[in-house]
Every structure is written in structure tokens, then in C-alpha cells.
Design a protein around this motif. Structure first.
Motif, PDB file in Angstrom:
ATOM      1  N   UNK A 119     -26.024 -42.752  33.819  1.00  0.00           N
ATOM      2  CA  UNK A 119     -27.118 -42.755  32.637  1.00  0.00           C
ATOM      3  C   UNK A 119     -26.271 -42.289  31.991  1.00  0.00           C
ATOM      4  N   UNK A 120     -26.846 -42.773  30.453  1.00  0.00           N
ATOM      5  CA  UNK A 120     -25.784 -42.367  29.718  1.00  0.00           C
ATOM      6  C   UNK A 120     -25.516 -40.827  28.966  1.00  0.00           C
ATOM      7  N   UNK A 121     -24.656 -40.340  28.313  1.00  0.00           N
ATOM      8  CA  UNK A 121     -24.680 -39.207  28.170  1.00  0.00           C
ATOM      9  C   UNK A 121     -25.416 -38.735  27.077  1.00  0.00           C
ATOM     10  N   UNK A 122     -26.117 -38.063  26.872  1.00  0.00           N
ATOM     11  CA  UNK A 122     -26.633 -37.773  25.837  1.00  0.00           C
ATOM     12  C   UNK A 122     -28.172 -38.716  25.738  1.00  0.00           C
ATOM     13  N   UNK A 123     -28.465 -39.179  27.048  1.00  0.00           N
ATOM     14  CA  UNK A 123     -29.712 -39.592  27.315  1.00  0.00           C
ATOM     15  C   UNK A 123     -31.126 -39.038  26.981  1.00  0.00           C
ATOM     16  N   UNK A 124     -31.951 -38.988  26.455  1.00  0.00           N
ATOM     17  CA  UNK A 124     -32.926 -38.076  25.576  1.00  0.00           C
ATOM     18  C   UNK A 124     -34.310 -38.216  26.921  1.00  0.00           C
ATOM     19  N   UNK A 125     -34.644 -36.766  26.979  1.00  0.00           N
ATOM     20  CA  UNK A 125     -35.639 -36.476  28.526  1.00  0.00           C
ATOM     21  C   UNK A 125     -36.921 -35.987  28.099  1.00  0.00           C
ATOM     22  N   UNK A 126     -37.699 -36.056  28.336  1.00  0.00           N
ATOM     23  CA  UNK A 126     -38.993 -35.107  28.416  1.00  0.00           C
ATOM     24  C   UNK A 126     -39.540 -34.573  29.690  1.00  0.00           C
ATOM     25  N   UNK A 127     -38.832 -33.305  29.850  1.00  0.00           N
ATOM     26  CA  UNK A 127     -39.026 -33.075  31.438  1.00  0.00           C
ATOM     27  C   UNK A 127     -38.399 -33.149  32.309  1.00  0.00           C
ATOM     28  N   UNK A 128     -37.395 -33.417  31.838  1.00  0.00           N
ATOM     29  CA  UNK A 128     -36.538 -35.147  33.145  1.00  0.00           C
ATOM     30  C   UNK A 128     -37.391 -36.242  33.751  1.00  0.00           C
ATOM     31  N   UNK A 129     -38.729 -36.358  32.999  1.00  0.00           N
ATOM     32  CA  UNK A 129     -39.158 -37.729  33.642  1.00  0.00           C
ATOM     33  C   UNK A 129     -38.368 -38.799  33.282  1.00  0.00           C
ATOM     34  N   UNK A 130     -37.627 -38.392  32.317  1.00  0.00           N
ATOM     35  CA  UNK A 130     -36.703 -39.706  31.934  1.00  0.00           C
ATOM     36  C   UNK A 130     -37.335 -40.918  31.138  1.00  0.00           C
ATOM     37  N   UNK A 131     -38.358 -40.630  30.741  1.00  0.00           N
ATOM     38  CA  UNK A 131     -38.986 -41.453  29.736  1.00  0.00           C
ATOM     39  C   UNK A 131     -38.628 -42.198  29.102  1.00  0.00           C
ATOM     40  N   UNK A 132     -37.446 -41.590  27.792  1.00  0.00           N
ATOM     41  CA  UNK A 132     -36.370 -42.565  26.648  1.00  0.00           C
ATOM     42  C   UNK A 132     -35.209 -42.700  27.666  1.00  0.00           C
ATOM     43  N   UNK A 133     -34.918 -42.332  28.464  1.00  0.00           N
ATOM     44  CA  UNK A 133     -33.393 -42.875  29.211  1.00  0.00           C
ATOM     45  C   UNK A 133     -33.323 -43.976  29.338  1.00  0.00           C
ATOM     46  N   UNK A 134     -32.111 -44.593  28.653  1.00  0.00           N
ATOM     47  CA  UNK A 134     -31.229 -45.478  29.115  1.00  0.00           C
ATOM     48  C   UNK A 134     -29.840 -45.549  30.388  1.00  0.00           C
ATOM     49  N   UNK A 135     -29.966 -46.304  30.664  1.00  0.00           N
ATOM     50  CA  UNK A 135     -29.328 -46.337  32.143  1.00  0.00           C
ATOM     51  C   UNK A 135     -28.390 -47.939  32.296  1.00  0.00           C
ATOM     52  N   UNK A 136     -26.771 -47.528  32.816  1.00  0.00           N
ATOM     53  CA  UNK A 136     -26.293 -48.487  32.512  1.00  0.00           C
ATOM     54  C   UNK A 136     -26.267 -49.284  33.758  1.00  0.00           C
ATOM     55  N   UNK A 137     -27.050 -50.447  33.937  1.00  0.00           N
ATOM     56  CA  UNK A 137     -27.234 -51.311  35.175  1.00  0.00           C
ATOM     57  C   UNK A 137     -25.770 -51.942  35.115  1.00  0.00           C
ATOM     58  N   UNK A 138     -25.848 -52.418  36.645  1.00  0.00           N
ATOM     59  CA  UNK A 138     -25.204 -53.328  37.713  1.00  0.00           C
ATOM     60  C   UNK A 138     -26.091 -53.553  39.019  1.00  0.00           C
ATOM     61  N   UNK A 139     -26.248 -54.793  38.895  1.00  0.00           N
ATOM     62  CA  UNK A 139     -26.560 -55.678  40.088  1.00  0.00           C
ATOM     63  C   UNK A 139     -25.647 -56.970  40.907  1.00  0.00           C
ATOM     64  N   UNK A 140     -25.388 -56.037  42.109  1.00  0.00           N
ATOM     65  CA  UNK A 140     -24.471 -57.182  43.032  1.00  0.00           C
ATOM     66  C   UNK A 140     -25.098 -57.897  44.156  1.00  0.00           C
TER      67      UNK A 140
END
Length: 677
Positions: free
Chosen positions: A74-95
Motif C-alpha cells: 500500500x502507498x503511504x497516505x492511501x485513502x480508505x473508508x471504514x477500512x475497506x480500501x475503496x480508493x486505496x492504491x497499491x504498488x503491485x508486482x506479478x512474477x
């Protein structure tokens, strides 16, 4: 985390897209067949994890034919509503890189160092990682391509604009506030119920029913550890069956490392069977430390399996850190048991049979000790527990702990009251028995003394009478020696007679057979008679006997037993004369105050040591040596005096100083004249 540069995919994604990619990997794993491991971050819910792992999400697929890893931070400061992560962004890696996947499995394995079973499983899967089958790799590529084609803009989805429609931002916030208010109202209801009632079963049953309905849970239960002291009996309801049976719903609670322990529950049996080891020996210590059972349950419908009526289950319990975590206030949130317990086949099958798909457990702490757990279940679907639900369950668990504390105090108070009442009863019975025994012994002694004394009076009368007659014998002249012998016999007989009369008087008084002969008389005459009867004895001892009358002639008439009052004065004066040396003085004072006659006998005698004062009025008590050999007496005079004074409802006191003298003071109130006397 992943340090290998050979990454097939790396970019920042919305959490929704990240979750969908994880679902694609899981969908792909289903086509691989057997011997495939699928793990997500849910697996870490039951262990302690480092801080850097707390902001990460992952989906891991490991098999001999196809392996892949999707990991995000998770990015620092990602916005969440009630802990659901509705608008959260994440640094993803697929390998699909073997070294990167093996390194990740190795790090994951190290997290389970305290759980040997899971640690060994991960190590075994690490060894089977091989290059992906080309056909399966192509199949996943096509699956991923199809997803991207149907969602062309998903990878660039950003947070909604601050000026967007109010429904995207304001409405969720408003809904969250409404839900928060409802939670506060529910918590207030539970708190009020606890304050109003001390009935623990009613409080618990009501609380879990209200919380289950509010959170729309499939099932909510209260789990109690066997070692907990507060006794709870299930509350019976028409809609919710509360039957106390033995069932451990949190099977990951630790017992001993690598120890196989069977847990058995039988229908309609209120007692749980002991833990059994591989050699069929009960592990009572483990049972008391970790064993427990469900005491309350609330279900949405009867179609949901009741864990209270679960018939039978055998399973292994392995060591984990879960019990210690609960002890420290840890709240366990499992969104999907299929993912969290992917490595725990036996436990997973058990949870499937109990219809548990997601669960949330909050500890009930009582006096810094783990009393039990409040456990929420969703039975037929995965469920992502949000922060507000966790907070509510923790708050309800805290309130239940207060109720348990109240019940413990009441239980302790009741037990102490019962113990005190029992001790009072036992003590009263012991005192009654002792009193009866003492009364019996005193009665027997008094009867014995009275009988013996009576039997001694007859021969003693002859001794005194004959010696007196011989002293006055007219025929012949007695020699001086003969007359001396006869006088000694006569005086000894008189002394012995006085002693026997004292014993008889004391025995009669103690036996309650003595009655006062109440009459009106002159106090002055009684005092003068007592002094006159002892004047000769005092003169022979060279002691000055003084009568000090401080009485108004108008108060001279008094109502009491004149003979007994004179006996009291005679005993006190005799005692004073006996212990006063030559040239000393003994004074009898008399006055009246408030219808009470006060007699005071003061001497200039040897005095009485302070330590001997408490024994002064006891029967057969005399001064210690050397006075015992020097002064005659049986120790009955003062004891009889005290009894006679108390027979008049009066009192006697003494003040004494060694080598200076003593003062005996007697208070005798006027007595009521008996009718017909």
C-alpha cells in the motif's frame, strides 16, 4: 521483499484491480489439479508479523506445473473508508521467476518458525517449485489478456475527483456516520443492561443476540476457557437453543509442539471429554490451560449449523502463538478460512463442517486473564471485516468482561457470606456445647461440695460442742496444757465451720438456689455490728479499726438483705485485717448516693501486685509466695463477697498499691420489696 529484477509485471494499481488479478491467479490454480498451494495474506492473520508485512497483500500459487506470485504494498497516505480500501492504491508486482517465488516462500516460512507443522509444509512446497508448464503459462496469459480486454481502463483508475457527484464521497461518509451512531446506541444498550442486572446468563444471551442482529452475522458465540472461574449457565430461549456442550471453535489455540491431541464432543453431553494424547493418556494440564467450550450461541436461522449441538470431531491441535496473542488483547480477523487455513487441512475441514467461512474473534479479558472469546461467524461466504465491526466486537467483549467481573464479585461475596454463616453456626454450636459442659461441670461440682460440706457439718458440730463443753467442765481442774489443747480443737473447729459455710453459700449461689431476704434496715446498725464483731480480733493484731459514717440520718433506712450486706462487710474487714501489719489501720466508710449504698474498706496493708488483680475475686485464689505460707485462708472470702454483691445487682472494685494498701469499694442499689414479704 522481491529483489529479483526478473519481474513480469510492476506498476501502481487500484486495490480493486489488484484483487481481481489475485482472483485470476486463484482461478488459474483451480485448473492445475492436485498438489497445488494457494496462499494469501489472510494466512498471516493468526500469527505475529513484522511491521513491513502489515502493509502488504499477496496471492501465491505453488505447484510442480505452475507457480506465480502477485504481491503489493500500500502507498503511504492511501485513502480508505471504514477500512475497506475503496480508493486505496497499491504498488503491485506479478512474477513467474522461480528464484523470486522461492525467496518469498522462504521469507513466509520464517514467519511460521513457532509453528513447526506449517513451517515444514512451506519448506516442502519450496522444494517442488519448477519452471512453469508452457501450456499452463500460455493459458494464464490468455486469461490475463481476456481480462485486460474486457476492462480497458481499469489500470488507470484513479481516485474520484473532489468535485464529483456527492454519491461517491458524501454518501459513504454519511452512511458511515449513521452506522457509527447505531453502534454507539447498541453499546449503550448493552452497558445499561449490565448496570441494571447481575444475572450474567441473561446479560450474555441478550448481548450476543442484539450484536448478531446489528452486524447481520450468521452466527455469534461466546467461548469460555475451562480454567475460567466464573460459573455461567446458558440462558434458555424459545428461539435460540442454549445447551452447554464442549466444542473448541478456535482450534489453532496451542497446546504442545507436535503433540497429537484429540478433541471429542458428544451430542446431549454437557461435559467435554479430556484431551487424549497418542498413547491414550489424558493431558489434564493441557486441557485446563487451553480447553474450553461454547456457552452461548445466537444464529440467524435454524439452517445454520449449531456448534452447540455438534456431534463429534477428532482433530489435531498444533502449537501456535494464538493463545498468547489473545492474552495480549489480539483480535483475530479471518476473511476467508479457505485462504487463511490453506495449510491446515484438518482444521479447514473442521471449519467447513461447522459452516464457518469467515470469522472475527475478540478476547474477553477478566483481571488481566483470558476468560474466553467473543466470536463472530459468516457461514456461506467470505467476508472482509472492517474496522468498525472489529471495534464494536472488542467493545462488547470489554462490556462482557465487566459483567463477568460483577458476577465474580457477587459469587465471591455470596460464597464468603455462606462461609461466614457456616462458621457462625459452627462457632455457636461449639460455644453452646462448651457452655452446657461448663454448666454441667459447675452443677456437679457445686452438688459435690454441698454434699461433702453437709456430711462434714454433723461430725464438726460434735467436735465444736464437745470441746466447748470440756472447756467449761465443772468436775476436776484441767491443766494448762489440757486447756490449751481443747482451745486449739475448739478454734480449729470454728474455723473449719466458717470455711464449710462459705463453701455452702458459694455453691448455693452458683446453683441459683440462693434467694435474698429483702427487708428494710439501718445501714448504720449493720456497719456498727460488723465493726463491733471484729473489734476484738483487730485489737489482738494491734490494728486500729475505724468506722467513718458519712451518711445523712434521713438516708439511713435501706432496703436489701441485711444479713448478706453484713456478711459482705465482715468478709472485707476480715480480709483487710489479715493483710495489714501491726500498728496499721483499717477504715470502713459508708455513704449513700442516688438510692445506692456505698461501702468502702481501706487498709494500710501489704497491697496487691497489679498482675494479680484480675485473679483477686476468683475462687480458691490466694496471694503468691511468700504470702501464701504467711497468711491463712482458702481464697473463698472475696469470691463469695463478689457473688453476694452481684446477687444484689451491685458491683465491687479494688484499687491497690504494693506496700501502701488497698481500697475495696462496693456499690449496692436499693432493692425492691417483694409482694407479701
Amino acid at each position: 521483499m522481491l529483489s529479483s529484477p526478473d519481474l513480469s509485471f510492476s506498476r501502481t494499481l487500484p486495490i480493486v484491480v489488484f484483487n481481481q488479478l489475485g482472483e485470476l491467479l486463484e482461478q488459474m490454480a483451480q485448473t492445475v489439479g492436485s498438489a497445488v498451494l494457494i496462499l494469501t495474506e489472510a494466512t498471516l492473520a493468526r500469527i505475529y508479523i513484522p511491521v513491513e508485512w502489515q502493509r502488504q497483500r499477496f496471492t501465491l500459487v505453488v505447484s510442480e506445473q505452475f507457480s506465480a506470485l502477485l504481491v503489493g504494498t500500500f502507498e503511504q497516505g492511501s485513502r480508505e473508508i471504514e477500512g475497506q480500501g475503496i480508493y486505496s492504491e497499491i504498488n503491485a508486482q506479478l512474477t513467474f521467476n522461480l528464484e523470486a517465488i522461492a525467496s518469498f516462500v522462504c521469507e513466509l516460512r520464517d514467519l511460521f518458525e513457532c509453528d513447526s507443522y506449517t513451517h515444514q509444509n512451506l519448506e516442502r512446497y519450496q522444494q517442488i517449485i519448477k519452471p512453469n508448464d508452457a501450456t499452463l503459462q500460455s493459458q494464464f496469459t490468455l486469461l490475463l489478456l481476456g481480462y485486460l480486454l474486457t476492462q480497458p481502463n481499469q489500470e488507470i483508475i484513479a481516485s474520484p475527483s473532489p468535485i464529483g457527484p456527492a454519491v461517491y464521497i458524501c454518501q459513504p461518509v454519511e452512511d458511515a456516520l449513521k452506522k457509527q451512531i447505531s453502534q454507539e446506541q447498541l453499546l449503550n444498550q448493552v452497558t445499561t443492561q449490565i448496570r441494571k442486572s447481575l444475572d450474567l446468563p441473561v446479560i450474555m444471551a441478550t448481548a450476543i443476540t442484539q450484536v448478531r442482529e446489528f452486524l447481520e452475522l450468521d452466527r455469534l458465540v461466546i467461548y469460555k476457557f475451562a480454567a475460567s472461574q466464573v460459573n455461567t449457565q446458558p440462558y434458555q430461549s424459545d428461539t435460540i437453543p442454549f445447551n452447554e456442550t464442549a466444542l473448541t471453535t478456535d482450534m489453532e489455540l496451542s497446546v504442545r509442539e507436535s503433540t497429537e491431541i484429540y478433541f471429542s464432543i458428544h451430542e446431549n453431553n454437557d461435559r467435554y471429554s479430556p484431551f487424549i494424547s497418542t498413547n491414550n493418556q489424558p493431558l489434564l494440564g493441557d486441557c485446563q490451560k487451553y480447553g474450553g467450550y461454547i456457552v452461548y450461541e445466537a444464529r440467524a436461522t435454524d439452517a445454520i449449523t449449531s456448534v452447540l449441538n455438534y456431534t463429534e470431531k477428532n482433530c489435531f491441535i498444533r502449537t501456535s502463538q494464538c493463545w498468547e496473542k489473545y492474552q495480549q488483547g489480539f483480535t483475530l480477523a479471518v476473511d476467508d478460512v479457505e485462504k487463511t487455513y490453506a495449510l491446515e487441512e484438518c482444521l479447514l475441514n473442521f471449519l467447513r463442517e461447522c459452516q464457518v467461512r469467515a470469522k472475527l474473534a475478540a478476547p474477553i479479558m477478566f483481571e488481566d486473564k483470558l476468560w474466553g472469546l467473543l466470536i463472530a461467524h459468516q457461514c456461506d461466504r467470505p467476508y472482509q471485516w472492517n474496522d468498525s465491526e472489529k471495534s464494536l466486537l472488542v467493545a462488547i467483549a470489554e462490556q462482557l468482561a465487566i459483567a463477568i467481573h460483577q458476577a465474580e464479585l457477587m459469587q465471591t461475596l455470596t460464597q464468603e457470606k455462606q462461609n461466614l454463616e457456616q462458621r457462625v453456626i459452627e462457632r455457636t454450636m461449639a460455644l453452646r456445647d462448651a457452655l452446657l459442659a461448663a454448666e454441667a461441670a459447675s452443677r456437679i461440682r457445686s452438688e459435690f461440695l454441698a454434699t461433702i460440706s453437709h456430711e462434714l457439718l454433723t461430725p464438726l458440730t460434735y467436735v465444736i460442742g464437745m470441746s466447748s463443753t470440756l472447756l467449761r467442765w465443772p468436775l476436776g481442774e484441767l491443766s494448762q496444757r489440757q486447756r490449751g489443747y481443747l482451745q486449739t480443737i475448739h478454734d480449729s473447729g470454728e474455723h473449719l465451720l466458717a470455711m464449710i459455710n462459705d463453701i455452702l453459700d458459694l455453691s448455693q449461689i452458683e446453683a441459683g438456689k440462693t434467694a435474698l431476704n429483702i427487708s428494710e434496715f439501718s445501714l448504720v446498725n449493720v456497719a456498727e455490728n460488723a465493726v463491733k464483731s471484729l473489734q476484738k480480733k483487730a485489737a489482738s493484731e494491734q490494728i486500729n479499726l475505724i468506722l467513718d459514717l458519712q451518711i445523712d440520718p434521713r438516708c439511713d433506712r435501706f432496703t436489701a438483705d441485711a444479713k448478706r450486706v453484713e456478711q459482705i462487710l465482715w468478709n472485707l474487714l476480715t480480709n483487710a485485717i489479715k493483710f495489714t501489719p501491726k500498728s496499721g489501720s483499717v477504715t470502713l466508710r459508708l455513704w449513700v448516693e442516688d438510692n445506692t449504698a456505698i461501702f468502702q474498706v481501706e487498709d494500710t496493708g501489704i497491697g496487691i501486685p497489679e498482675e494479680q488483680l484480675p485473679l483477686l475475686f476468683e475462687k480458691f485464689q490466694q496471694l503468691d509466695t511468700p504470702y501464701r505460707r504467711r497468711y491463712e485462708g482458702t481464697g473463698l472470702g472475696l469470691a463469695l463477697t463478689k457473688q453476694l454483691v452481684e446477687l444484689h445487682r451491685g458491683r465491687i472494685e479494688v484499687e491497690s498499691t504494693v506496700s501502701i494498701g488497698s481500697i475495696f469499694t462496693v456499690w449496692i442499689p436499693t432493692q425492691a420489696m417483694r409482694v407479701g414479704s
